[in-house]
Design an enzyme around this catalytic site. Structure first.
Site, mmCIF file in Angstrom:
data_model
loop_
_atom_site.group_PDB
_atom_site.id
_atom_site.type_symbol
_atom_site.label_atom_id
_atom_site.label_comp_id
_atom_site.label_asym_id
_atom_site.label_seq_id
_atom_site.Cartn_x
_atom_site.Cartn_y
_atom_site.Cartn_z
ATOM 1 N N ARG A 151 0.849 -1.206 0.000
ATOM 2 C CA ARG A 151 0.000 0.000 0.000
ATOM 3 C C ARG A 151 0.878 1.248 0.000
ATOM 4 O O ARG A 151 1.522 1.564 0.999
ATOM 5 C CB ARG A 151 -0.924 -0.002 1.212
ATOM 6 C CG ARG A 151 -1.769 1.262 1.305
ATOM 7 C CD ARG A 151 -2.968 1.117 2.216
ATOM 8 N NE ARG A 151 -2.651 1.119 3.630
ATOM 9 C CZ ARG A 151 -3.550 1.232 4.601
ATOM 10 N NH1 ARG A 151 -4.833 1.352 4.301
ATOM 11 N NH2 ARG A 151 -3.196 1.223 5.861
ATOM 12 N N ASP A 437 -3.423 3.745 14.598
ATOM 13 C CA ASP A 437 -2.579 4.164 13.480
ATOM 14 C C ASP A 437 -3.043 5.537 12.997
ATOM 15 O O ASP A 437 -3.857 6.185 13.674
ATOM 16 C CB ASP A 437 -2.562 3.098 12.371
ATOM 17 C CG ASP A 437 -3.903 2.957 11.667
ATOM 18 O OD1 ASP A 437 -4.825 3.742 11.961
ATOM 19 O OD2 ASP A 437 -4.025 2.066 10.819
HETATM 20 C C1 LIG Z 1 -6.793 1.669 9.803
HETATM 21 C C2 LIG Z 1 -5.803 0.848 9.091
HETATM 22 O O1 LIG Z 1 -5.242 1.293 8.143
HETATM 23 S S1 LIG Z 1 -5.462 -0.696 9.653
HETATM 24 C C3 LIG Z 1 -3.971 -1.111 8.793
HETATM 25 C C4 LIG Z 1 -2.806 -0.354 9.282
HETATM 26 N N1 LIG Z 1 -2.469 -0.702 10.644
HETATM 27 C C5 LIG Z 1 -1.702 -1.789 10.884
HETATM 28 O O2 LIG Z 1 -1.279 -2.432 9.945
HETATM 29 C C6 LIG Z 1 -1.401 -2.164 12.308
HETATM 30 C C7 LIG Z 1 -0.786 -3.534 12.357
HETATM 31 N N2 LIG Z 1 -0.461 -3.975 13.687
HETATM 32 C C8 LIG Z 1 0.627 -3.559 14.340
HETATM 33 O O3 LIG Z 1 1.355 -2.715 13.869
HETATM 34 C C9 LIG Z 1 0.939 -4.203 15.656
HETATM 35 O O4 LIG Z 1 0.163 -5.361 15.840
HETATM 36 C C10 LIG Z 1 0.724 -3.308 16.894
HETATM 37 C C11 LIG Z 1 1.644 -2.100 16.798
HETATM 38 C C12 LIG Z 1 -0.706 -2.850 16.994
HETATM 39 C C13 LIG Z 1 1.092 -4.127 18.143
HETATM 40 O O5 LIG Z 1 2.395 -4.597 17.939
HETATM 41 P P1 LIG Z 1 3.315 -5.186 19.112
HETATM 42 O O6 LIG Z 1 3.236 -4.278 20.278
HETATM 43 O O7 LIG Z 1 4.637 -5.518 18.549
HETATM 44 O O8 LIG Z 1 2.524 -6.513 19.470
HETATM 45 P P2 LIG Z 1 3.061 -7.750 20.258
HETATM 46 O O9 LIG Z 1 4.162 -7.382 21.207
HETATM 47 O O10 LIG Z 1 1.872 -8.431 20.829
HETATM 48 O O11 LIG Z 1 3.662 -8.664 19.103
HETATM 49 C C14 LIG Z 1 3.942 -10.041 19.269
HETATM 50 C C15 LIG Z 1 4.636 -10.529 18.031
HETATM 51 O O12 LIG Z 1 3.762 -10.380 16.903
HETATM 52 C C16 LIG Z 1 4.401 -9.598 15.907
HETATM 53 N N3 LIG Z 1 3.383 -8.766 15.265
HETATM 54 C C17 LIG Z 1 2.467 -7.937 15.851
HETATM 55 N N4 LIG Z 1 1.685 -7.372 14.923
HETATM 56 C C18 LIG Z 1 2.116 -7.843 13.728
HETATM 57 C C19 LIG Z 1 1.685 -7.611 12.397
HETATM 58 N N5 LIG Z 1 0.660 -6.797 12.135
HETATM 59 N N6 LIG Z 1 2.345 -8.244 11.414
HETATM 60 C C20 LIG Z 1 3.370 -9.075 11.693
HETATM 61 N N7 LIG Z 1 3.821 -9.331 12.942
HETATM 62 C C21 LIG Z 1 3.185 -8.725 13.937
HETATM 63 C C22 LIG Z 1 5.414 -8.767 16.629
HETATM 64 O O13 LIG Z 1 6.427 -8.364 15.733
HETATM 65 C C23 LIG Z 1 5.904 -9.734 17.692
HETATM 66 O O14 LIG Z 1 6.811 -10.630 17.091
HETATM 67 P P3 LIG Z 1 7.939 -11.426 17.949
HETATM 68 O O15 LIG Z 1 7.221 -12.238 18.960
HETATM 69 O O16 LIG Z 1 8.655 -12.248 16.933
HETATM 70 O O17 LIG Z 1 8.794 -10.374 18.550
HETATM 71 O O1 LIG Z 2 -7.012 1.788 5.987
HETATM 72 C C1 LIG Z 2 -7.926 1.382 6.618
HETATM 73 C C2 LIG Z 2 -8.772 2.204 7.426
HETATM 74 O O2 LIG Z 2 -9.659 1.659 8.099
HETATM 75 O O3 LIG Z 2 -8.550 3.421 7.397
HETATM 76 MG MG LIG Z 3 -7.007 3.994 5.999
#
Ligand SMILES: CC(=O)SCCNC(=O)CCNC(=O)[C@H](O)C(C)(C)COP(=O)(O)OP(=O)(O)OC[C@H]1O[C@@H](n2cnc3c(N)ncnc32)[C@H](O)[C@@H]1OP(=O)(O)O
Ligand SMILES: O=CC(=O)O
Ligand SMILES: [Mg+2]
Length: 537
Positions: A151, A437
């Site tokens: 994206r 986010d």
């Molecule tokens: C409105 C929108 O646009 S939604 C789309 C955009 N937003 C996103 O993509 C958010 C995605 N999610 C994240 O960034 C994360 O899950 C967070 C920041 C919310 C939380 O992350 P953390 O605090 O690292 O979570 P946590 O400590 O529970 O993670 C545990 C493990 O899962 C992994 N992990 C957590 N979230 C993700 C993810 N989305 N993708 C891959 N790995 C992940 C961490 O890297 C960690 O790995 P490790 O055990 O090997 O070290």
């Molecule tokens: O990108 C996704 C959203 O919910 O905003």
């Molecule tokens: Mg969005």
């Protein structure tokens, strides 16, 4: 990061990028001007609605190009920023797709953006690895990995580290161009089964913006000698004006489309922004604006009907809950909310959905698989003809619910902490057991702005207090104290909480609403070099 490699990568693709920027910049400027004109119409009392001039597209019998076999099944997609460990974890997560995010989940510092490009190139070549020295753990790709979508940023964001003819480049063309140039051939071989690369396209407001993307894709395909229709993209419907343009957007991208997605968080943000001059359409507390509000349900229903009529995926959105490690009871409650949200999506006809965290994937996969069985998707089985008569009023209906002091406090606490993280390079964070986010932070900002602008009464907690500048000032002070207590004095001092507080407060109290929080904050993360130190393209 390997900076030698990076500068080689950059230089090789620089000529291509510069010429595509030159070709498209006037179209982009025009599209952004049209957004401004639409804003003036809405601010003068107008409402967004279906365009009579494109009725023939909405009523025409046409379909998009067939879905590529590699991405027929997208029942669970994980999203996340483009850090090295995150990419490996996401690709290994068991999800069908990983959406690597240069947008809502990424703070677009030069280092994050370029590091992300290097990481994605290594991921596509399957050479990516990561050594977590503190935990002595090495991360590598599994044999089976999720399919990669990327994206890029939205049309509105500049890339101020690259100037072309004296103007900053358009951020999304930099993201797209670098990724496409360096990965196109390898991706088609290793991931796309002859198709690809695959993209998600954010924050569009009108089909003319989709048309620009279609032209960008055609140009890239032509220059690299691949077949027209190889590149495929899912468009996020995440602005209020775009819900009235879904057929038109798919039509413009019909050779390159692989569906639409309900970007629910930006959609809520856009509802406030579109109606910024309509005090009769104020939002209740952020937590009350969920997918069961009539306007949100109508948007998801119409998206499903539109996509399935045109033969492409209707993707669901992001539930904000994430696993709660230290509290099993709260964790189960959060998981149950996610299951409920996903069950609603699959029953409504969505073909897949988003997961914010790998820990949620098994539960979401189970919900979708229980409902869809062996079918890769529901494109041809759930038509949703029942929503054919959905009206503009259904899509605009005022959200219901109360406003509370806790709502104001929560917005403030979350907005400041998110911005502090963003300013120091982190674009998605866990706060109070929810994923935050750029999109969710925008809701906090514009909701505070709206409540202040119209001096709303907080009617939900029986206090009847009006939101004024004085009250907001006190709330900001209290919440900064609370943040310091929660994160600890040292982290608070080292972090950028004070700067974040300044920006957030300024944004909430402006007489006119700024279009994007990140545009204001971006200047703080740009590296400024002396004039004349750049290379000519
Ligand atoms: C409105 C929108 O646009 S939604 C789309 C955009 N937003 C996103 O993509 C958010 C995605 N999610 C994240 O960034 C994360 O899950 C967070 C920041 C919310 C939380 O992350 P953390 O605090 O690292 O979570 P946590 O400590 O529970 O993670 C545990 C493990 O899962 C992994 N992990 C957590 N979230 C993700 C993810 N989305 N993708 C891959 N790995 C992940 C961490 O890297 C960690 O790995 P490790 O055990 O090997 O070290
Ligand atoms: O990108 C996704 C959203 O919910 O905003
Ligand atoms: Mg969005």
């Amino acid at each position: 990061m390997d900076f030698h490699l990076l500068s080689n990568m950059l230089w090789k693709s620089a000529q291509h990028k510069a010429s595509s920027q030159r070709e498209f910049r006037n179209h982009i400027k025009y599209a952004l001007e049209c957004r401004k004109e639409a804003k003036i119409r809405y601010n003068n009392g107008g409402l967004p609605g279906f365009d009579p001039a494109t009725k023939y597209i909405r009523e025409g019998e046409w379909v998009c190009a067939a879905v590529p076999p590699a991405v027929a099944d997208r029942r669970v997609e994980i999203t996340g920023p483009v850090g090295r460990k995150m990419i490996i974890n996401a690709l290994n997560s068991g999800a069908k797709v990983f959406m690597a995010d240069f947008e809502d989940a990424l703070s677009p510092s030069w280092e994050n953006l370029m590091g992300g490009q290097v990481n994605l190139r290594d991921a596509v070549n399957r050479t990516i690895s990561f050594h977590d020295k503190a935990r002595n753990r090495v991360y590598k790709l599994n044999d089976q990995t999720a399919k990669l979508f990327v994206r890029p940023r939205g049309w509105h964001l500049p890339e101020s580290h690259i100037f072309i003819d004296g103007e900053p480049a358009t951020g999304c063309l930099v993201d797209f161009g670098l990724y496409f140039f360096h990965n196109c051939m390898a991706f088609r071989r290793t991931q796309g089964e002859g198709f690809g690369p695959f993209f998600y396209l954010p924050k569009m407001e009108h089909s003319r913006e989709a048309k620009i993307w279609n032209n960008v894709f055609e140009r890239a395909e032509k220059l690299s000698g691949i077949e027209k229709g190889s590149i495929r993209a899912t468009v996020l419907i995440e602005t209020l004006p775009a819900v009235f343009q879904m057929d038109e957007i798919l039509y413009e991208l019909r050779d390159h489309s692989v569906g639409l997605n309900c970007g629910r968080w930006d959609y809520i943000f856009s509802y406030v922004k579109t109606f910024q001059a309509h005090p009769d359409r104020l939002l209740p507390d952020r937590v009350l604006v969920g997918m069961t509000q009539h306007f949100m349900r109508s948007y998801s229903d119409l998206l499903i009907r539109t996509c399935h009529k045109r033969g492409v995926h209707a993707m669901g959105g992001m539930a904000a809950q994430i696993p709660i490690r230290d509290n099993p009871v709260a964790n189960e409650a959060a998981l149950e909310l996610v299951r409920k949200d996903k069950l609603r999506e699959v029953k409504a006809g969505h073909d897949g959905t988003w997961a914010a965290h790998p820990g949620l994937i098994p539960a979401i996969m189970e919900v979708f698989t229980n409902s869809m069985g062996n079918k890769a998707n529901q494109i041809h089985t759930v038509k949703r003809e029942d929503v054919v008569n959905l009206t503009e009023e259904d899509l605009l209906q005022r959200p219901r619910g109360v406003r509370t002091m806790e709502g104001l406090r929560h917005n403030t606490r979350v907005g400041i902490q998110y911005l502090a993280a963003w300013l120091t390079g982190t674009g998605s964070v866990p706060l109070y057991n929810l994923m935050e986010d750029a999109a969710t932070a925008e809701i906090s900002r514009v909701q505070n702005w709206q409540w202040l602008k119209y001096g709303v009464e907080l009617d939900g907690d029986g206090l009847g207090v009006k939101v004024t500048l004085e009250l907001f000032g006190r709330v900001v002070e209290d919440e900064m104290t609370r943040i310091e207590r929660e994160v600890g004095q040292e982290k608070f001092k080292k972090g950028m909480y004070k700067e974040a507080c300044k920006i957030f407060t300024r944004q909430c109290t402006k007489p006119m609403l700024d279009d994007f929080l990140t545009l204001d904050a971006y200047n703080h993360i740009v590296n400024h070099y002396p004039k004349g130190s750049s290379s000519r393209l």
